[in-house]
Design a protein around this motif. Structure first.
Motif, mmCIF file in Angstrom:
data_model
loop_
_atom_site.group_PDB
_atom_site.id
_atom_site.type_symbol
_atom_site.label_atom_id
_atom_site.label_comp_id
_atom_site.label_asym_id
_atom_site.label_seq_id
_atom_site.Cartn_x
_atom_site.Cartn_y
_atom_site.Cartn_z
ATOM 1 N N SER A 1 -15.453 3.687 11.532
ATOM 2 C CA SER A 1 -14.448 3.926 10.493
ATOM 3 C C SER A 1 -15.128 3.746 9.149
ATOM 4 O O SER A 1 -15.969 2.849 8.990
ATOM 5 C CB SER A 1 -13.269 2.950 10.594
ATOM 6 N N ALA A 2 -14.782 4.588 8.186
ATOM 7 C CA ALA A 2 -15.386 4.487 6.855
ATOM 8 C C ALA A 2 -14.328 4.738 5.794
ATOM 9 O O ALA A 2 -13.385 5.509 6.012
ATOM 10 C CB ALA A 2 -16.532 5.486 6.698
ATOM 11 N N LEU A 3 -14.498 4.099 4.653
ATOM 12 C CA LEU A 3 -13.540 4.264 3.562
ATOM 13 C C LEU A 3 -14.261 4.165 2.221
ATOM 14 O O LEU A 3 -15.059 3.252 1.998
ATOM 15 C CB LEU A 3 -12.450 3.186 3.629
ATOM 16 N N ILE A 4 -13.977 5.140 1.349
ATOM 17 C CA ILE A 4 -14.401 5.097 -0.048
ATOM 18 C C ILE A 4 -13.140 4.907 -0.867
ATOM 19 O O ILE A 4 -12.182 5.662 -0.731
ATOM 20 C CB ILE A 4 -15.121 6.398 -0.446
ATOM 21 N N LYS A 5 -13.115 3.882 -1.717
ATOM 22 C CA LYS A 5 -11.897 3.525 -2.433
ATOM 23 C C LYS A 5 -12.176 3.354 -3.926
ATOM 24 O O LYS A 5 -13.032 2.563 -4.330
ATOM 25 C CB LYS A 5 -11.310 2.226 -1.858
ATOM 26 N N LEU A 6 -11.430 4.115 -4.731
ATOM 27 C CA LEU A 6 -11.473 3.978 -6.182
ATOM 28 C C LEU A 6 -10.425 2.949 -6.585
ATOM 29 O O LEU A 6 -9.229 3.142 -6.337
ATOM 30 C CB LEU A 6 -11.191 5.329 -6.839
ATOM 31 N N LEU A 7 -10.851 1.854 -7.197
ATOM 32 C CA LEU A 7 -9.927 0.769 -7.535
ATOM 33 C C LEU A 7 -9.046 1.140 -8.726
ATOM 34 O O LEU A 7 -9.369 2.048 -9.499
ATOM 35 C CB LEU A 7 -10.707 -0.508 -7.839
ATOM 36 N N PRO A 8 -7.896 0.446 -8.869
ATOM 37 C CA PRO A 8 -6.976 0.747 -9.978
ATOM 38 C C PRO A 8 -7.687 0.724 -11.336
ATOM 39 O O PRO A 8 -8.535 -0.135 -11.597
ATOM 40 C CB PRO A 8 -5.932 -0.374 -9.869
ATOM 41 N N GLY A 9 -7.316 1.687 -12.165
ATOM 42 C CA GLY A 9 -7.942 1.800 -13.472
ATOM 43 C C GLY A 9 -9.375 2.285 -13.399
ATOM 44 O O GLY A 9 -10.110 2.184 -14.390
ATOM 45 N N GLN A 10 -9.775 2.784 -12.237
ATOM 46 C CA GLN A 10 -11.146 3.254 -12.018
ATOM 47 C C GLN A 10 -12.157 2.174 -12.393
ATOM 48 O O GLN A 10 -13.239 2.447 -12.926
ATOM 49 C CB GLN A 10 -11.403 4.545 -12.807
ATOM 50 N N SER A 11 -11.782 0.934 -12.079
ATOM 51 C CA SER A 11 -12.617 -0.203 -12.460
ATOM 52 C C SER A 11 -13.850 -0.343 -11.586
ATOM 53 O O SER A 11 -14.855 -0.928 -12.004
ATOM 54 C CB SER A 11 -11.794 -1.496 -12.397
ATOM 55 N N ASP A 12 -13.792 0.167 -10.368
ATOM 56 C CA ASP A 12 -14.946 0.083 -9.475
ATOM 57 C C ASP A 12 -14.755 1.068 -8.334
ATOM 58 O O ASP A 12 -13.635 1.562 -8.077
ATOM 59 C CB ASP A 12 -15.093 -1.337 -8.916
ATOM 60 N N LEU A 13 -15.828 1.358 -7.662
ATOM 61 C CA LEU A 13 -15.811 2.218 -6.477
ATOM 62 C C LEU A 13 -16.384 1.414 -5.322
ATOM 63 O O LEU A 13 -17.520 0.932 -5.403
ATOM 64 C CB LEU A 13 -16.651 3.480 -6.719
ATOM 65 N N LEU A 14 -15.591 1.236 -4.261
ATOM 66 C CA LEU A 14 -16.018 0.473 -3.097
ATOM 67 C C LEU A 14 -16.311 1.415 -1.942
ATOM 68 O O LEU A 14 -15.616 2.420 -1.742
ATOM 69 C CB LEU A 14 -14.947 -0.536 -2.679
ATOM 70 N N VAL A 15 -17.318 1.072 -1.183
ATOM 71 C CA VAL A 15 -17.705 1.864 -0.020
ATOM 72 C C VAL A 15 -17.815 0.928 1.177
ATOM 73 O O VAL A 15 -18.504 -0.092 1.106
ATOM 74 C CB VAL A 15 -19.047 2.587 -0.252
ATOM 75 N N ALA A 16 -17.135 1.271 2.278
ATOM 76 C CA ALA A 16 -17.089 0.369 3.434
ATOM 77 C C ALA A 16 -17.260 1.145 4.728
ATOM 78 O O ALA A 16 -16.903 2.330 4.822
ATOM 79 C CB ALA A 16 -15.768 -0.395 3.455
ATOM 80 N N HIS A 17 -17.767 0.459 5.728
ATOM 81 C CA HIS A 17 -18.046 1.090 7.025
ATOM 82 C C HIS A 17 -17.965 0.028 8.110
ATOM 83 O O HIS A 17 -18.428 -1.096 7.926
ATOM 84 C CB HIS A 17 -19.462 1.687 6.980
ATOM 85 N N ASN A 18 -17.340 0.354 9.229
ATOM 86 C CA ASN A 18 -17.522 -0.473 10.409
ATOM 87 C C ASN A 18 -17.949 0.393 11.584
ATOM 88 O O ASN A 18 -17.527 1.529 11.728
ATOM 89 C CB ASN A 18 -16.288 -1.344 10.738
ATOM 90 N N THR A 19 -18.838 -0.169 12.359
ATOM 91 C CA THR A 19 -19.415 0.533 13.506
ATOM 92 C C THR A 19 -18.622 0.194 14.755
ATOM 93 O O THR A 19 -18.278 -0.967 14.986
ATOM 94 C CB THR A 19 -20.880 0.105 13.695
ATOM 95 N N TRP A 20 -18.338 1.211 15.557
ATOM 96 C CA TRP A 20 -17.744 1.002 16.872
ATOM 97 C C TRP A 20 -18.824 1.241 17.916
ATOM 98 O O TRP A 20 -19.503 2.272 17.901
ATOM 99 C CB TRP A 20 -16.581 1.966 17.111
ATOM 100 N N VAL B 1 -18.551 -5.102 9.852
ATOM 101 C CA VAL B 1 -18.064 -4.435 8.649
ATOM 102 C C VAL B 1 -19.128 -4.608 7.582
ATOM 103 O O VAL B 1 -19.795 -5.658 7.516
ATOM 104 C CB VAL B 1 -16.702 -4.979 8.172
ATOM 105 N N LYS B 2 -19.338 -3.560 6.789
ATOM 106 C CA LYS B 2 -20.265 -3.615 5.648
ATOM 107 C C LYS B 2 -19.533 -3.035 4.450
ATOM 108 O O LYS B 2 -18.935 -1.961 4.562
ATOM 109 C CB LYS B 2 -21.525 -2.782 5.890
ATOM 110 N N VAL B 3 -19.568 -3.734 3.311
ATOM 111 C CA VAL B 3 -18.888 -3.272 2.094
ATOM 112 C C VAL B 3 -19.814 -3.477 0.907
ATOM 113 O O VAL B 3 -20.419 -4.549 0.764
ATOM 114 C CB VAL B 3 -17.562 -4.032 1.845
ATOM 115 N N THR B 4 -19.903 -2.478 0.049
ATOM 116 C CA THR B 4 -20.609 -2.641 -1.211
ATOM 117 C C THR B 4 -19.791 -2.017 -2.331
ATOM 118 O O THR B 4 -18.806 -1.313 -2.084
ATOM 119 C CB THR B 4 -22.027 -2.028 -1.147
#
Length: 460
Positions: free
Chosen positions: A148-167, A404-407
């Motif tokens: 599963s993977a997710l790219i998320k733009l935080l409110p106010g475009q304050s940051d961009l998070l990238v996350a992944h978990n391996t199955w 899970v890995k998030v940066t």
């Protein structure tokens, strides 16, 4: 997690750096490599599970592919692409030689055992090669997720998070977070600049020189990740041929080294496409600004790819579980992505599995209906062994989300991340080998109880 930090000196030529990197990695992680090999691939085409026809076809395919790549390297001595392919194979050769105690730098042509350490690199490729080469003893795994993977733009475009978990299968839980700093040059001459991705941090496994997951933070400024899309259209396997292709794991490494932006990465990765790993190119920036998130969960989002992969037939047979918009993970991401406000809440979403209480985790064709597979981080081990399930992925298996890995933008700049190892235990009991139905499976070197909080990974 185990941690490996490995660097080479630019005072030496690229070929020697690559071979030495493999030699050193095997020398310091020999015990982990042995245990991971025993846990995962010891019997793959081994003496106890040797499917003669398939194993010979696989060996011949890999030998022919390695031979063709050697021909291309010799025919294109000034090519940046083939220079990086050669360095990749030299690094693997150094790993293999060091582990077997016969270190000798190969000055010219060199060979790699097709059923040796190459097997550890073939995670994604092997799933497709088994089908393309007509392996008969394939454990049924229809619908099995792999990330599963997710790219998320935080409110106010304050940051961009990238996350992944391996199955993955729980026998693969000997994990290593690696940092490579390999001072390779773009081309074979000493006057070439260093490759943009000469520094990289990635989640990985003992004995592998790429991620396998895949999750990378690159010194070029890129973060690259994927979730696997399986092919269910048998008519496409005829295009998987040993000559004219570079397997996915090698294309992955080469693109990570040479690319300085997303479009270039995709262009490099799709060269010599093997059919055992694919790339679909589209700029999703505007959609990210509009929706504030982009999720990936093993189902093609592009209609042409969805149809070509044969998924229409599975939707017709099993319903929305196989559809891009209606699958359980699609619905959970759509409902819960707005809860992500920072790194900690991103970790919580990527570890989310409340299958006993979440209506989106129900499988109406199953008995019982709550299903541990239907979550952002699966726990298929929690499904009853005596249940009734429409296809294999929903049954009890030693399989699930194993990390899970998030940066973030700021953390990626310093090659840092948050990472948790092991199956999720946020809303469900932690996995424990001794009390699980799978205690008889080989899991050398692993802890018994998997109950670990996320750690911040940073480097000097």
């Amino acid at each position: 997690w185990a941690f490996l930090e490995l660097g080479t000196s630019g005072r030496y030529n690229d070929s020697l750096q690559a071979y030495a990197a493999g030699v050193v990695e095997a020398a310091v992680s020999e015990e982990l490599i042995y245990m991971h090999w025993m846990n995962t691939v010891v019997n793959y085409c081994g003496p106890f599970e040797y499917e003669v026809g398939y194993c010979e076809r696989l060996k011949s395919f890999l030998e022919a592919n390695l031979e063709w790549m050697q021909e291309e390297m010799e025919s294109n001595p000034d090519s940046a692409y083939w220079h990086q392919v050669r360095l990749t194979l030299l690094q693997l050769k150094g790993l293999e030689d060091s582990y077997e105690g016969r270190v000798s730098f190969p000055a010219g042509k060199f060979t790699i055992k097709p059923l040796g350490f190459l097997l550890l690199q073939l995670s994604g490729d092997l799933e497709d090669l088994e089908l393309a080469l007509n392996k008969t003893k394939i454990k049924p795994s229809l619908g099995s997720g792999s990330c599963s993977a997710l790219i998320k733009l935080l409110p106010g475009q304050s940051d961009l998070l990238v996350a992944h978990n391996t199955w993955n299968n729980y026998q693969h839980m000997l994990r290593v977070i690696k940092k490579y700093w390999l001072r390779f040059r773009e081309g074979p001459r000493g006057d070439y600049p260093l490759v943009p991705g000469n520094k990289l941090v990635f989640s990985s496994y003992p004995g592998t020189i790429f991620s396998c997951d895949d999750f990378y933070i690159l010194g070029s400024g890129l973060v690259t990740l994927e979730t696997t899309i399986g092919n269910k259209n048998p008519a496409l396997w005829k295009y998987v041929q040993p000559r004219g292709c570079v397997l996915e794991w090698v294309r992955n490494i080469v693109a990570n080294r040479l690319a300085s932006d997303g479009a270039t990465w995709a262009d490099i990765f799709k060269r010599f496409n093997s059919g055992t790993g694919m790339v679909v190119v589209a700029d999703k920036t505007s959609e990210l600004y509009q929706k504030t998130y982009w999720a990936s969960y093993n189902i093609p989002s592009f209609e042409t790819v969805f149809n070509a992969s044969g998924l229409q037939a599975l939707v017709a047979q099993y319903g929305d579980w196989f559809s891009y918009d209606g699958s359980p993970r699609a619905q959970i991401f759509r409902r819960n992505q707005s809860l992500v406000q920072d790194m900690d809440s991103m970790v919580r979403l990527m570890r989310y599995n409340d299958f006993l209480h979440d209506p989106l985790s129900l499988c109406k064709a199953c008995d019982p209906q709550p299903n541990g597979e239907n979550a952002v981080s699966a726990r298929s081990d929690l499904n009853p062994a005596n249940g009734s399930y429409p296809f294999q992925a929903l049954s009890q298996r030693s399989h699930g989300g194993i990390d899970v890995k998030v940066t973030s933008m700021s953390l990626a700049r310093i090659l840092s991340l948050l990472a948790a190892s092991g199956p999720t235990w946020d809303q469900v009991p932690p996995f424990q080998w001794s009390t699980s139905p799978f205690s008889g499976l080989l899991h050398m070197g692993q802890p018994d109880l998997w109950k670990f909080a996320p750690v911040k990974v940073s480097w000097d």
